[in-house]
Motif scaffolding. Structure first.
Motif, PDB file in Angstrom:
ATOM      1  N   TYR A  71       1.192  -0.392   9.175  1.00  0.00           N
ATOM      2  CA  TYR A  71       0.151   0.274   9.961  1.00  0.00           C
ATOM      3  C   TYR A  71      -1.133   0.451   9.160  1.00  0.00           C
ATOM      4  N   ARG A  72      -1.004   0.643   7.864  1.00  0.00           N
ATOM      5  CA  ARG A  72      -2.191   0.968   7.087  1.00  0.00           C
ATOM      6  C   ARG A  72      -2.946  -0.270   6.616  1.00  0.00           C
ATOM      7  N   CYS A  73      -2.277  -1.183   5.909  1.00  0.00           N
ATOM      8  CA  CYS A  73      -3.023  -2.331   5.358  1.00  0.00           C
ATOM      9  C   CYS A  73      -2.874  -3.580   6.229  1.00  0.00           C
ATOM     10  N   LYS A  74      -2.094  -3.477   7.331  1.00  0.00           N
ATOM     11  CA  LYS A  74      -1.947  -4.536   8.324  1.00  0.00           C
ATOM     12  C   LYS A  74      -1.258  -5.793   7.778  1.00  0.00           C
ATOM     13  N   ALA A  75      -0.600  -5.682   6.637  1.00  0.00           N
ATOM     14  CA  ALA A  75       0.134  -6.836   6.114  1.00  0.00           C
ATOM     15  C   ALA A  75       1.302  -7.159   7.046  1.00  0.00           C
ATOM     16  N   LEU A  76       1.626  -8.448   7.175  1.00  0.00           N
ATOM     17  CA  LEU A  76       2.740  -8.902   8.013  1.00  0.00           C
ATOM     18  C   LEU A  76       3.872  -9.370   7.122  1.00  0.00           C
ATOM     19  N   PHE A  77       5.079  -8.954   7.460  1.00  0.00           N
ATOM     20  CA  PHE A  77       6.249  -9.365   6.686  1.00  0.00           C
ATOM     21  C   PHE A  77       7.230 -10.058   7.610  1.00  0.00           C
TER      22      PHE A  77
ATOM     23  N   TRP B  45      -1.246   2.690  15.370  1.00  0.00           N
ATOM     24  CA  TRP B  45      -2.034   1.553  14.890  1.00  0.00           C
ATOM     25  C   TRP B  45      -3.523   1.904  14.900  1.00  0.00           C
ATOM     26  N   GLU B  46      -3.990   2.465  16.027  1.00  0.00           N
ATOM     27  CA  GLU B  46      -5.414   2.781  16.154  1.00  0.00           C
ATOM     28  C   GLU B  46      -5.817   3.916  15.223  1.00  0.00           C
ATOM     29  N   ALA B  47      -4.883   4.805  14.923  1.00  0.00           N
ATOM     30  CA  ALA B  47      -5.167   5.905  14.007  1.00  0.00           C
ATOM     31  C   ALA B  47      -5.456   5.382  12.606  1.00  0.00           C
ATOM     32  N   HIS B  48      -5.014   4.151  12.324  1.00  0.00           N
ATOM     33  CA  HIS B  48      -5.186   3.591  10.985  1.00  0.00           C
ATOM     34  C   HIS B  48      -6.263   2.530  10.894  1.00  0.00           C
ATOM     35  N   VAL B  49      -7.020   2.351  11.974  1.00  0.00           N
ATOM     36  CA  VAL B  49      -8.138   1.396  11.884  1.00  0.00           C
ATOM     37  C   VAL B  49      -9.168   2.011  10.946  1.00  0.00           C
ATOM     38  N   PRO B  50      -9.520   1.306   9.895  1.00  0.00           N
ATOM     39  CA  PRO B  50     -10.459   1.865   8.929  1.00  0.00           C
ATOM     40  C   PRO B  50     -11.795   2.194   9.591  1.00  0.00           C
ATOM     41  N   ALA B  51     -12.427   3.259   9.159  1.00  0.00           N
ATOM     42  CA  ALA B  51     -13.720   3.667   9.711  1.00  0.00           C
ATOM     43  C   ALA B  51     -14.729   2.536   9.545  1.00  0.00           C
ATOM     44  N   GLY B  52     -15.515   2.301  10.584  1.00  0.00           N
ATOM     45  CA  GLY B  52     -16.547   1.272  10.505  1.00  0.00           C
ATOM     46  C   GLY B  52     -16.038  -0.120  10.812  1.00  0.00           C
ATOM     47  N   ASP B  53     -14.726  -0.221  11.147  1.00  0.00           N
ATOM     48  CA  ASP B  53     -14.139  -1.520  11.424  1.00  0.00           C
ATOM     49  C   ASP B  53     -14.358  -1.950  12.869  1.00  0.00           C
ATOM     50  N   ASP B  54     -14.762  -0.998  13.699  1.00  0.00           N
ATOM     51  CA  ASP B  54     -14.944  -1.378  15.105  1.00  0.00           C
ATOM     52  C   ASP B  54     -16.276  -0.907  15.660  1.00  0.00           C
TER      53      ASP B  54
ATOM     54  N   CYS C  37       0.821  -1.214   0.000  1.00  0.00           N
ATOM     55  CA  CYS C  37       0.000   0.000   0.000  1.00  0.00           C
ATOM     56  C   CYS C  37       0.855   1.265   0.000  1.00  0.00           C
ATOM     57  N   ASP C  38       2.188   1.094  -0.010  1.00  0.00           N
ATOM     58  CA  ASP C  38       3.118   2.222  -0.055  1.00  0.00           C
ATOM     59  C   ASP C  38       3.146   3.075   1.204  1.00  0.00           C
ATOM     60  N   TYR C  39       2.552   2.621   2.287  1.00  0.00           N
ATOM     61  CA  TYR C  39       2.643   3.396   3.520  1.00  0.00           C
ATOM     62  C   TYR C  39       4.113   3.439   3.949  1.00  0.00           C
ATOM     63  N   HIS C  40       4.576   4.584   4.468  1.00  0.00           N
ATOM     64  CA  HIS C  40       6.016   4.809   4.666  1.00  0.00           C
ATOM     65  C   HIS C  40       6.630   4.144   5.891  1.00  0.00           C
ATOM     66  N   THR C  41       5.819   3.855   6.914  1.00  0.00           N
ATOM     67  CA  THR C  41       6.406   3.327   8.147  1.00  0.00           C
ATOM     68  C   THR C  41       5.840   1.952   8.494  1.00  0.00           C
TER      69      THR C  41
END
Ligand code: ZN
Ligand code: ZN
Length: 172
Positions: A140-146, A163-172, A77-81
């Motif tokens: 942090y964004r797409c939650k992929a594990l490497f 982590w919580e800042a990136h929980v998609p809206a409506g996911d919780d 997803c190209d997220y930087h961190t």
């Protein structure tokens, strides 16, 4: 380095793999990748195949994996961190503590022995963390594990607020 960073083991999986969520059907697929830990991006797949719905998800490895096998930023997803996390089965850790504690109670040892036992468990925990448990990287964004990639310069110890800042809206 902060205290938290000191608790991250400096061991990586020897085999590279990625667990990623499908953008179409939300199924999570675990893919073993070519090349050992420390290898460059050569041969890594240009897309990941969902085992459930066969959707292809582009993976930009060459932009994110250097010659030494460091992974910086998310190839999906190209997220930087990316977050550095302990690859640790929490249930296993809890089981060790509970079983030991139960055993100590069952044996009805003098308090000093019980305390000594608890110290021993703490030491075992410490040793497990440093000798057995490996690290993994999480987007942090797409939650992929490497797994099996060395953390790149911008990787940071896991931070719950980010982590919580990136929980998609409506996911919780
Ligand atoms: Zn799918
Ligand atoms: Zn990502």
């Amino acid at each position: 380095m902060s205290d938290d960073a000191a608790f991250i083991p400096a061991r990586d999986h020897s085999v590279r793999s990625v667990v990623s969520g499908c953008e179409t059907c939300a199924h999570w697929t675990d893919v073993t990748l070519i090349g050992p830990c420390g290898a460059d991006a050569t041969g890594l797949p240009a897309s990941l195949h969902c085992e459930s719905c066969s959707a292809e998800r582009p993976a930009h490895w060459p932009e994110h994996v250097d010659d030494m096998g460091h992974l910086d930023g998310c190839p999906l997803c190209d997220y930087h961190t990316l977050a550095i996390q302990k690859d640790f089965n929490a249930r296993f850790g809890l089981a060790v503590v509970v079983i030991t504690f139960g055993l100590l109670l069952f044996l009805q040892l003098p308090l000093a022995w019980t305390l000594a036992g608890l110290v021993a468990v703490a030491l075992l925990d410490w040793a497990l963390l440093r000798l057995v448990i490996k690290r993994l990287l999480i987007c942090y964004r797409c939650k992929a594990l490497f797994r099996g990639f060395l953390p790149g310069e911008r990787c940071r110890p896991f931070d719950l607020a980010t982590w919580e800042a990136h929980v998609p809206a409506g996911d919780d």
